[in-house]
Design an enzyme around this catalytic site. Structure first.
Site, PDB file in Angstrom:
ATOM      1  N   GLU A  16     -55.266  -1.071  34.060  1.00  0.00           N
ATOM      2  CA  GLU A  16     -54.901  -0.411  35.327  1.00  0.00           C
ATOM      3  C   GLU A  16     -53.467  -0.755  35.698  1.00  0.00           C
ATOM      4  OE1 GLU A  16     -56.468   2.306  36.496  1.00  0.00           O
ATOM      5  OE2 GLU A  16     -58.270   1.097  36.722  1.00  0.00           O
ATOM      6  N   THR A  18     -50.900   0.061  34.098  1.00  0.00           N
ATOM      7  CA  THR A  18     -50.168  -0.302  32.875  1.00  0.00           C
ATOM      8  C   THR A  18     -49.549   0.920  32.213  1.00  0.00           C
ATOM      9  OG1 THR A  18     -52.300  -0.164  31.777  1.00  0.00           O
ATOM     10  CG2 THR A  18     -51.503  -2.371  32.289  1.00  0.00           C
ATOM     11  N   ASP A  19     -50.004   2.134  32.577  1.00  0.00           N
ATOM     12  CA  ASP A  19     -49.534   3.311  31.813  1.00  0.00           C
ATOM     13  C   ASP A  19     -48.057   3.592  32.046  1.00  0.00           C
ATOM     14  OD1 ASP A  19     -50.033   4.308  34.416  1.00  0.00           O
ATOM     15  OD2 ASP A  19     -51.017   6.153  33.721  1.00  0.00           O
ATOM     16  N   GLY A 100     -61.020  13.205  45.486  1.00  0.00           N
ATOM     17  CA  GLY A 100     -60.350  12.078  46.127  1.00  0.00           C
ATOM     18  C   GLY A 100     -61.072  10.753  45.967  1.00  0.00           C
ATOM     19  N   GLY A 102     -61.051   8.964  43.057  1.00  0.00           N
ATOM     20  CA  GLY A 102     -60.449   8.152  42.001  1.00  0.00           C
ATOM     21  C   GLY A 102     -60.995   8.513  40.625  1.00  0.00           C
ATOM     22  N   LEU A 103     -61.630   9.686  40.510  1.00  0.00           N
ATOM     23  CA  LEU A 103     -62.108  10.134  39.197  1.00  0.00           C
ATOM     24  C   LEU A 103     -61.221  11.273  38.679  1.00  0.00           C
ATOM     25  CD1 LEU A 103     -65.992   9.987  39.729  1.00  0.00           C
ATOM     26  CD2 LEU A 103     -64.496   8.278  38.690  1.00  0.00           C
ATOM     27  N   SER A 105     -59.780  14.060  40.129  1.00  0.00           N
ATOM     28  CA  SER A 105     -60.040  15.465  40.428  1.00  0.00           C
ATOM     29  C   SER A 105     -58.745  16.276  40.379  1.00  0.00           C
ATOM     30  CB  SER A 105     -60.706  15.607  41.797  1.00  0.00           C
ATOM     31  OG  SER A 105     -59.959  14.943  42.798  1.00  0.00           O
ATOM     32  N   SER A 106     -57.611  15.666  40.744  1.00  0.00           N
ATOM     33  CA  SER A 106     -56.367  16.446  40.715  1.00  0.00           C
ATOM     34  C   SER A 106     -55.915  16.700  39.276  1.00  0.00           C
ATOM     35  CB  SER A 106     -55.262  15.779  41.546  1.00  0.00           C
ATOM     36  OG  SER A 106     -54.925  14.516  41.026  1.00  0.00           O
ATOM     37  N   ASP A 146     -54.301   9.873  33.387  1.00  0.00           N
ATOM     38  CA  ASP A 146     -55.355  10.751  33.899  1.00  0.00           C
ATOM     39  C   ASP A 146     -55.350  12.095  33.173  1.00  0.00           C
ATOM     40  OD1 ASP A 146     -55.423   8.642  35.625  1.00  0.00           O
ATOM     41  OD2 ASP A 146     -54.677   9.745  37.363  1.00  0.00           O
TER      42      ASP A 146
HETATM   43  C1  GLA Z   1     -53.366   6.696  39.010  1.00  0.00           C
HETATM   44  C2  GLA Z   1     -52.239   7.305  38.170  1.00  0.00           C
HETATM   45  C3  GLA Z   1     -52.335   6.807  36.717  1.00  0.00           C
HETATM   46  C4  GLA Z   1     -52.409   5.278  36.659  1.00  0.00           C
HETATM   47  C5  GLA Z   1     -53.463   4.748  37.634  1.00  0.00           C
HETATM   48  C6  GLA Z   1     -53.438   3.246  37.738  1.00  0.00           C
HETATM   49  O1  GLA Z   1     -54.610   7.142  38.585  1.00  0.00           O
HETATM   50  O2  GLA Z   1     -52.332   8.710  38.188  1.00  0.00           O
HETATM   51  O3  GLA Z   1     -51.232   7.291  35.984  1.00  0.00           O
HETATM   52  O4  GLA Z   1     -51.150   4.712  36.896  1.00  0.00           O
HETATM   53  O5  GLA Z   1     -53.293   5.275  38.941  1.00  0.00           O
HETATM   54  O6  GLA Z   1     -53.840   2.662  36.545  1.00  0.00           O
END
Ligand code: GLA
Length: 336
Positions: A16, A18-19, A100, A102-103, A105-106, A146
């Site tokens: 998390e 880290t991307d 909204g 955190g899965l 959706s956007s 994502d």
């Molecule tokens: C959101 C961002 C991702 C990533 C996460 C945290 O989902 O869209 O790119 O940075 O937060 O790991």
């Protein structure tokens, strides 16, 4: 001609924040997702959504996606602005994803809209286009995770993504492992300035120690600012945990995978400071239940969901998530 595109949401098992510094992430595409059905033709894109009261109407020449109303139209406009399709269309959006939470959706909406508008390229190209669309729509400097998870998902597998090389390695989920997302009840506020502020801190750390992906905890002493040092410590240790988690999944060592998830949560709570007391309490509650191997906040934090790995049936108040294939599109042409 009608195009019907489906794009899955994702849950991140570990890796998390880290991307966006080129590190490692381990999400999986999930069986919940968003479908866009578009009758192709016309000078604008008009979509109605079963989750939104107002339709999204976007001119093909749209210049400022972030200025549109209703706000969900911004994601459609971000894709239009990046893809610049020659033809628009009219149609519908339906989703099985909680919006909204955190899965992603956007991301699912962006990927499905891009495919429905005729995007033609690799999953990685699709993910890059939709990442840029998300940044334009929301103003949040998000990473690639994502959109790439949604575009490149593989059924029954999590995806170990190296965000420097952008190589995706599939990791089979052990039989008998269930992944469950549980909502904290707190709406997630990603568009706030906190995400961008965390990203800036990581960039400041990288100016001192070089790429955080290649740095070790021994490098941390060179970072003077204690807050920047803590942010970097999260990223460096999280990258190591993500690789160790992939090994634990490969060898079926679920207690070890669960332990790494808990360490990840503590690091997000204490070093990266993106948890909330409500998420902390939820993670503690989930970890204490029989059959649960581990739990942590998932996604950007500041509310939203926790993810847990457990024996099937041990968590009944969340969304059990199956690892699903990535986005698909099909075209139908009505008979003359
Ligand atoms: C959101 C961002 C991702 C990533 C996460 C945290 O989902 O869209 O790119 O940075 O937060 O790991």
């Amino acid at each position: 001609m009608t195009r019907r595109a489906f794009a899955p949401g994702r849950v991140n098992l570990i890796g998390e924040h880290t991307d966006y510094t080129g590190g490692f992430v381990l999400p999986m595409a999930v069986h919940l997702g968003t479908t866009v059905e578009l009758r192709v033709g016309g000078p604008e894109v008009t979509l109605r959504s079963d989750a939104e009261p107002m339709p999204a109407t976007v001119d093909l020449e749209v210049a400022d996606p972030a200025g549109l109303e209703p706000s969900w139209a911004r994601y459609v406009a971000g894709v239009v602005a990046e893809l610049r399709p020659v033809t628009g269309g009219a149609g519908s959006v339906s989703t099985t994803l909680p919006v909204g939470a955190g899965l992603s959706s956007s991301a699912a909406l962006e990927v499905a809209v891009a495919l429905a508008l005729g995007f033609d390229g690799s999953p990685l190209e699709l993910a890059h286009l939709c990442q840029r669309a998300e940044q334009r729509a929301s103003g949040v400097p998000c990473g690639i995770m994502d959109q790439l998870a949604s575009a490149a998902g593989v059924e029954g597998h999590a995806l170990l993504i190296d965000c420097t090389t952008e190589v995706v390695t599939t990791i089979p989920l052990p039989a008998g492992l269930q992944v469950v997302a549980v909502h904290s009840g707190q709406p997630r506020q990603l568009a706030g300035s906190a995400y961008a502020e965390r990203r800036r801190a990581c960039e400041r750390a990288a100016e001192v120690v070089g790429s955080l992906r290649d740095a070790t905890t021994a490098d941390l002493a060179a970072i003077e600012d204690p807050e920047v040092r803590r942010r970097a410590r999260h990223v460096i240790t999280e990258n190591a945990r993500t690789l160790a988690f992939a090994d634990a999944l490969r060898s079926g060592d679920l207690p070890e995978a669960g332990r790494l998830m808990h360490e990840s949560h503590l690091s997000l709570r204490d070093d990266f400071e993106v948890s909330t007391p409500v998420l902390d309490a939820l993670v503690d509650d989930l970890r204490a239940r029989p059959g649960v191997h581990g739990a942590r906040l998932t996604g950007a934090g500041f509310g939203g969901c926790a993810v847990a790995i457990c024996e099937p049936g041990s968590i009944t108040d969340g969304w059990p998530l199956a690892a699903a294939a990535g986005a698909t599109v099909a075209t139908t042409t009505p008979a003359p």
